[in-house]
Design an enzyme around this catalytic site. Sequence first.
Site, mmCIF file in Angstrom:
data_model
loop_
_atom_site.group_PDB
_atom_site.id
_atom_site.type_symbol
_atom_site.label_atom_id
_atom_site.label_comp_id
_atom_site.label_asym_id
_atom_site.label_seq_id
_atom_site.Cartn_x
_atom_site.Cartn_y
_atom_site.Cartn_z
ATOM 1 N N GLU A 1 -2.502 -6.955 6.903
ATOM 2 C CA GLU A 1 -1.236 -6.954 7.632
ATOM 3 C C GLU A 1 -1.348 -7.875 8.844
ATOM 4 O O GLU A 1 -2.447 -8.316 9.217
ATOM 5 C CB GLU A 1 -0.910 -5.512 8.058
ATOM 6 C CG GLU A 1 0.409 -5.328 8.805
ATOM 7 C CD GLU A 1 1.630 -5.733 7.969
ATOM 8 O OE1 GLU A 1 1.802 -6.966 7.803
ATOM 9 O OE2 GLU A 1 2.377 -4.861 7.512
ATOM 10 N N HIS B 1 0.819 -1.208 0.000
ATOM 11 C CA HIS B 1 0.000 0.000 0.000
ATOM 12 C C HIS B 1 0.858 1.265 0.000
ATOM 13 O O HIS B 1 2.038 1.254 0.363
ATOM 14 C CB HIS B 1 -0.930 0.015 1.227
ATOM 15 C CG HIS B 1 -0.192 0.078 2.530
ATOM 16 N ND1 HIS B 1 0.320 1.254 3.049
ATOM 17 C CD2 HIS B 1 0.119 -0.892 3.421
ATOM 18 C CE1 HIS B 1 0.914 1.016 4.203
ATOM 19 N NE2 HIS B 1 0.811 -0.286 4.442
#
Length: 380
Positions: free
Chosen positions: A82, A9
């Site tokens: 994550e 990201h």
Amino acid sequence: MTRVYLIRHAQAEGNIYRRAQGFYPSPITAKGHRQIAALAERFRHEHIDALYSSDLLRAATTAGAITKYHDLPLQLEPRLREVDLGPWEDRPFGDLAYRYPDMMRAFNDDPDRWIVDGAETFPHLRERIRSVICEIAARHDGQTVACVSHGMAIRSLLSDIMGLASHEIHRMPHGDNTAVALLEVENGSIRIVFYNDASHLPEALSTFARQTWWKKPGAQDVNNVRFRRLDPEAHPAQYISYYEKTWRAVHGNTDGFMPQFYLQTAIRHTRAFPDAVVTIVRPNDEVVGVTELDTEREAEQGLGWICLCYVEEPYRRMQLGAQLIGHAVSVFRRLGRRAIRLCVYEGNADAIAFYEEFGFRPVGETEGVSSRLIIMEKEL
């Protein structure tokens, strides 16, 4: 065989505030949006058949780089998230390193030894990421897929593919924000074609260009600070000294400075919220800045106010001010506020530019002691 572009990201708040952001819903920063634009150009002429992303805000926003030039539905996949940091979520890295030095070293350099109650383990993370990548690849056999995920998740998968032991993870460098890996996946077997490619980012857009923590295994980032409560009622001289330094930095003198007024205001703030005034402390225990929050002013309108934000002169331009902003954002988000406000003297162009970089925008003006003040606001 399926080609899988695995993309980290863009820069999110936690990356510049230096706070842990596993499952934490950090939004993309102003620089992050510029990184996304650069990533979109990189993939403009690439053939992409399907697009997947972690369902966390920073990843899903980054996926817009693909949809800008490709008419594809975005498929959100929670297994691309994550690592779940549990009680470490939204904690300053400087504070975690101070309180849990062994676990912080393990997190960076030997993640299988990182064991925190309520958090995910790295073996579980690796299995989660590997299984979802293989599943997506099998679903799109013979095609090219883009998947947007996160730094530690991608690093763990790539290390596993390379057959690295946990204590060898330093051999797999961290990838910059929007770094790209290309994988070839067939029948559950994964081959790395390339990884950590951020060639689409000029240096001015790189997150890593201004950070050093990722370059050496085992090294502690001396610019990661922790926050220590300052009670102005118990330590009035210390508080007044900080405020006077701030005043001089803005005005060049102490004309109009009212120490007792500001002291009594700070005492009121800390009685309402004990962490209203905090100093920032480097790993060597050196105090290099201070911030003050007002949790009562316009609270009924969903606002929080920053009254003081100061970093000592030798330590400016070292991303410490960003961590002060991060503290305020964390506090006021937990309090359910919709926005943060602060005032800046209209002639202080550097401060205005600094706050604009972190999402503050002018929303009004008011009278100050010696000049007009610009009221700036950051939405939360």
